[in-house]
Design an enzyme around this catalytic site. Structure first.
Site, short mmCIF file in Angstrom:
data_model
loop_
_atom_site.label_atom_id
_atom_site.label_comp_id
_atom_site.label_asym_id
_atom_site.label_seq_id
_atom_site.Cartn_x
_atom_site.Cartn_y
_atom_site.Cartn_z
N THR A 117 1.31 -1.27 -0.17
CA THR A 117 0.20 -0.02 -0.43
C THR A 117 0.80 1.29 0.05
O THR A 117 1.63 1.23 0.41
CB THR A 117 -1.25 0.80 1.26
N GLY A 153 -9.97 -2.46 3.55
CA GLY A 153 -9.19 -2.16 4.57
C GLY A 153 -8.85 -1.04 5.81
O GLY A 153 -10.03 -1.00 5.66
N ASP A 154 -7.95 -0.69 5.72
CA ASP A 154 -7.74 0.36 6.78
C ASP A 154 -7.09 1.50 5.47
O ASP A 154 -7.99 2.66 6.05
CB ASP A 154 -6.78 0.75 7.65
N GLY A 206 0.17 -2.35 5.52
CA GLY A 206 -0.12 -3.81 6.59
C GLY A 206 -1.21 -3.99 6.25
O GLY A 206 -2.65 -3.66 5.97
N1 ASP Z 1 -2.99 -1.79 5.27
C1 ASP Z 1 -3.41 -2.33 3.91
C2 ASP Z 1 -4.80 -3.35 3.75
O1 ASP Z 1 -5.29 -3.73 4.84
C3 ASP Z 1 -2.44 -3.52 2.60
C4 ASP Z 1 -1.16 -3.34 3.71
O2 ASP Z 1 -1.32 -2.37 3.30
O3 ASP Z 1 -0.53 -4.07 2.86
O4 ASP Z 1 -5.77 -3.39 2.62
#
Ligand code: ASP
Length: 333
Positions: A194, A224-225, A246
């Site tokens: 991301t 997601g976040d 993450g």
């Molecule tokens: N934070 C992102 C999500 O949870 C994914 C990532 O950053 O790897 O969708």
């Protein structure tokens, strides 16, 4: 080491940074005379400056191009992250992002400006630049979040083109994945993920953007976040900004980016705030080691910091003082 090298390359004096952090930290009590002089010296904010999660050289280069010509932080973060959205080789953002378990590429993104205005799209399909749709939501509607088909319809109305986001490579990987259909997140599976970007322009104004295809092979409909204001991204022009990468579920549980900005408001440096952010998450996940989170933050003076659960997370910083990909400290070693 990285940090020292950066300072050396940048021509930014250690005293300059101490000054910035001392003032930002508001630690003025119990100081020696010399420390007090440093603490009370005027801070010269580093601006313009851009930082982004991971080693996204091309994206930060683009953002820097906008900033160095006197462009706004909002244009810089949008145009910066668009580079990754368009890059088909990046399998975690935009076109070429890996699909959900039904084979659909669904994108999440958000953007936030110096006035606290924000826009977000979730579960958006068939559009290469969700961050630009998020900006349109912010600027052209009275709303903040548009989802799924509604967001897609809005994007077409705004002139965005329909495009298949699955590539030859991600289609093949998906077909391979279908053979086992196992769902697990792998820590730092790719060293690009991301993209969350934060910038301060030459006026000293701050903006941020965050865009992702989310966790590969997620349950259809999962958000997601990254597009959640306060979780994957938060900007307060008076204080600073933060962004995350993450496992988004864990970031949402602590409203991570908002938490980090609030910790900076209370006097913590960006580094201290990111460390506290990860520690809050680990408190709710005692002993759990199967996930990665990386936080990145910048304060009003252009001081930056980052922290993560496992080694491997880096962030790129770009200013007139130099540019570098920085490894951050981690909760586990
Ligand atoms: N934070 C992102 C999500 O949870 C994914 C990532 O950053 O790897 O969708």
């Amino acid at each position: 080491m990285q940090r020292r090298k950066f300072l050396k390359n940048s021509g930014l004096t250690a005293a300059g940074l101490v000054t910035a952090s001392a003032v930002v930290s508001c630690k003025t009590e119990n100081k020696t005379e010399e420390e007090a002089v440093v603490a009370n010296a005027p801070v010269t904010p580093i601006k313009p400056i851009v930082v982004c999660t991971w080693n996204f050289y091309n994206a930060s280069e683009k953002a820097w191009e906008v900033l160095s010509k006197g462009g706004s932080s909002l244009d810089a973060v949008e145009q910066g992250v668009m580079v990754e959205e368009a890059d088909e080789k990046n399998e975690t953002v935009g076109k070429g992002g890996r699909p959900d378990r039904d084979g659909n590429v669904t994108l999440d993104a958000c953007i936030m400006d110096k006035d606290g205005n924000c826009g977000s799209v979730v579960y958006l399909q068939n559009i290469v630049h969700p961050v630009s749709v998020a900006r349109k939501v912010m600027e052209e509607t009275p709303h903040i979040i548009l989802a799924g088909k509604g967001a897609e319809k809005f994007a077409y109305e705004q002139g965005f083109k329909k495009e298949d986001l699955l590539t030859e490579s991600t289609r093949k990987q998906y077909e391979e994945w279908l053979k086992t259909s196992k769902y697990e997140t792998t820590i730092n599976i790719e060293n690009h993920d991301t993209i969350g970007m934060l910038a301060i322009d030459e006026n000293g104004d701050m903006a941020g953007a965050c865009t992702t295809s989310g966790m590969a092979y997620k349950v259809g409909g999962r958000i997601g976040d990254s597009p959640i204001i306060g979780a994957g991204l938060y900007v307060d022009n008076e204080v600073g900004g933060a962004t995350a990468t993450g496992v988004g579920e864990e970031v949402i549980r602590t409203v991570g980016s908002f938490l980090i900005v609030e910790l900076m408001r209370q006097g913590k440096s960006p580094q201290e705030a990111c460390e506290e952010g990860v520690k809050r998450i680990m408190k709710k996940n005692e002993g759990r080691k199967d996930f990665q989170i990386g936080f990145l933050a910048i304060n009003k003076n252009g001081e930056t910091g980052g922290y993560c659960v496992h080694p491997g997370f880096t962030y790129r910083e770009y200013s007139a003082n130099g540019h570098e990909n920085r490894e951050v400290k981690s909760f586990y070693n």
